[in-house]
Design an enzyme around this catalytic site. Sequence first.
Site, PDB file in Angstrom:
ATOM      1  N   GLU A   1      39.522  43.130  27.908  1.00  0.00           N
ATOM      2  CA  GLU A   1      39.527  41.671  28.034  1.00  0.00           C
ATOM      3  C   GLU A   1      38.864  40.987  26.841  1.00  0.00           C
ATOM      4  OE1 GLU A   1      38.251  43.771  30.277  1.00  0.00           O
ATOM      5  OE2 GLU A   1      39.786  43.754  31.838  1.00  0.00           O
TER       6      GLU A   1
ATOM      7  N   ASP B   1      39.082  43.612  47.881  1.00  0.00           N
ATOM      8  CA  ASP B   1      38.506  44.251  46.685  1.00  0.00           C
ATOM      9  C   ASP B   1      36.981  44.144  46.644  1.00  0.00           C
ATOM     10  OD1 ASP B   1      40.821  45.254  45.752  1.00  0.00           O
ATOM     11  OD2 ASP B   1      41.085  43.830  44.105  1.00  0.00           O
TER      12      ASP B   1
ATOM     13  N   ARG C   1      44.485  34.239  44.342  1.00  0.00           N
ATOM     14  CA  ARG C   1      45.327  35.381  44.713  1.00  0.00           C
ATOM     15  C   ARG C   1      46.197  35.050  45.934  1.00  0.00           C
ATOM     16  NH1 ARG C   1      43.681  40.164  48.591  1.00  0.00           N
ATOM     17  NH2 ARG C   1      45.662  41.245  48.585  1.00  0.00           N
TER      18      ARG C   1
END
Lengths: 313, 273
Positions: free
Chosen positions: A58, A117, A167
């Site tokens: 990243e 997650d 999301r």
Amino acid sequence: MADVKKTATREAYGKFLVEYGAEREDLIVMSADLSGSNKTDGFEKAYPERFIECGISEQDMMAEAAGIALSGHVVAASSFAMFAAGRAYEIVRNSIAHTKANVKVCATHGGITVGEDGATHQTFEDIALMRVLPDMKVIVPADAVSTKILMKQEFDTDGPAYFRLGRSGVPEIYIEGSDAASQLKVGKAYEIMEGNDVAIIANGIMVAAAMEAAMELRERGVKARVIDMHTVKPIDEDAIIRAAEECGHIVTAEEHSVIGGLGSAVAEVTAQKCPCRITMVGQHDCFGESGKPAELLKKYGMTAEDIVKAALQ
Amino acid sequence: MKTAAELNMIARDIRIDALRGIHAAGSGHPGGSFSVTDILTALYFGVMNVDPADPCMEGRDRLVLSKGHAAPALYATLAHRGFFDPEEMLSLRHMGSFLQGHPDMHKCPGVEISTGSLGQGFSAAVGMAIADKLDKKDRRTFVVTGDGELQEGIIWEAALQAAKYGLDNLIAVVDWNNLQIDGVVDTVKKVAPVDAKFAAFGWEVFNVDGHDMQALLDTFEKALKVSGKPVCIVAKTVKGKGVSFMENQAGWHGKAPNDEQLAQALKELGGEM
């Protein structure tokens, strides 16, 4: 609002890129091994030569994005919010914000609705980190339609910006081509519901929750003004001052830490221009955990019910 | 085309003005500026296509000083190349000056991207070279990095990317002076062998004496002919090169000379107060 059609803002982002890519040949899209999750894979399929895959790097992606943008391109660089704003922070600061590079950091999976997650992937700090950067615009769209509209405006404007996308699916709030949609402008808050008893200033997924809360409040005889503060920076000071003066109590609602995010940005305006009582709905200085998005929102106090409670305080 | 001997004279003037600037500023980085001076001189006076009258000229070659703390050397090089008056060096690091402590693209003509936070310039240069490939622009991006700087992880992330995209329009130069703030690079966190590492990452690698002007020019000529992969030139240098009491001293990484030291240094370099 269970029967309302839901679309994730990341889905709208993916569609926007494909459409905008046809319009602008200088658009470059960058991925750090998350094209499927970020929804940049549609662009990759349509314009493979303009899709730059950086792998799990990243920091490198952000500095490369600056180099590409400073060569005359508009660049959309995507990762999860945790890594785009968190891991790559200092590179975004020095190579993108300070250089004023035309890079749009489009971060998906912001907030607690990342869900299963768990804590390492749930970001509550990204808006705070991004909005302290000079020249960096910060935009948190509430639904699919507003995502596309605000992105089009911002991508047409030169300079760095941070988009926070989600999301999970969110209810459609704006209708394409409607009067409301046509009034959406980067830097300008949109008043979704009228009322003078309390003002709910929300963004992202919390706009739908704020509308649900306002309807509940209405049944209890409280008329709440609902404001979609999609742009956290530059923030619409006039809308905040009007809300403070006309409603006397502001509830802020965000899927982010109450430290440094939308609530803080609103409080910075009221504290200096029109002192007003503020109640903040958001993540209260703690990490998250695994669970279903709805379960987590409930546990950590970011539901319509929490907004109602805050409004009645 | 200037000869190596002529370039050596220019490099001498660049060192003198860089040091005068650092002295006037009361702070700055002489050690790393002097190790990289001959490299920058070779590039700006013998290799790169740039136009001081038009710093943003279409098709120009671009240089990124990823080791941005060597700004005095870059500024003095740009000044002697004609981008601005060398006397401006005396404003280095002063309030209101366009010669910021680390290179600022929005203030100084000829600076392609602001640098200073190590590693990022290297990665940004990879981005620039990718953009030029996409845009089918026939020009080069040069990036100059320190050897201590190679400890930054982003360098290796970007090195992988450069190889993946076959960036033969990118030439990196490692200013290998083997010193960093906390001491000897080999001890602080060894990065050697640099040549073998870059070769393993898929780069074409050349080794050169970073103070041998003719060797530098010859190596760049070879580097420009490489096709299909990025080039890394590992230039063995001496930190503080040219001033006896600064050479190979980590202590002169980020320190300005006092009046006496400046006089001594200028005497050694062949300049005047």
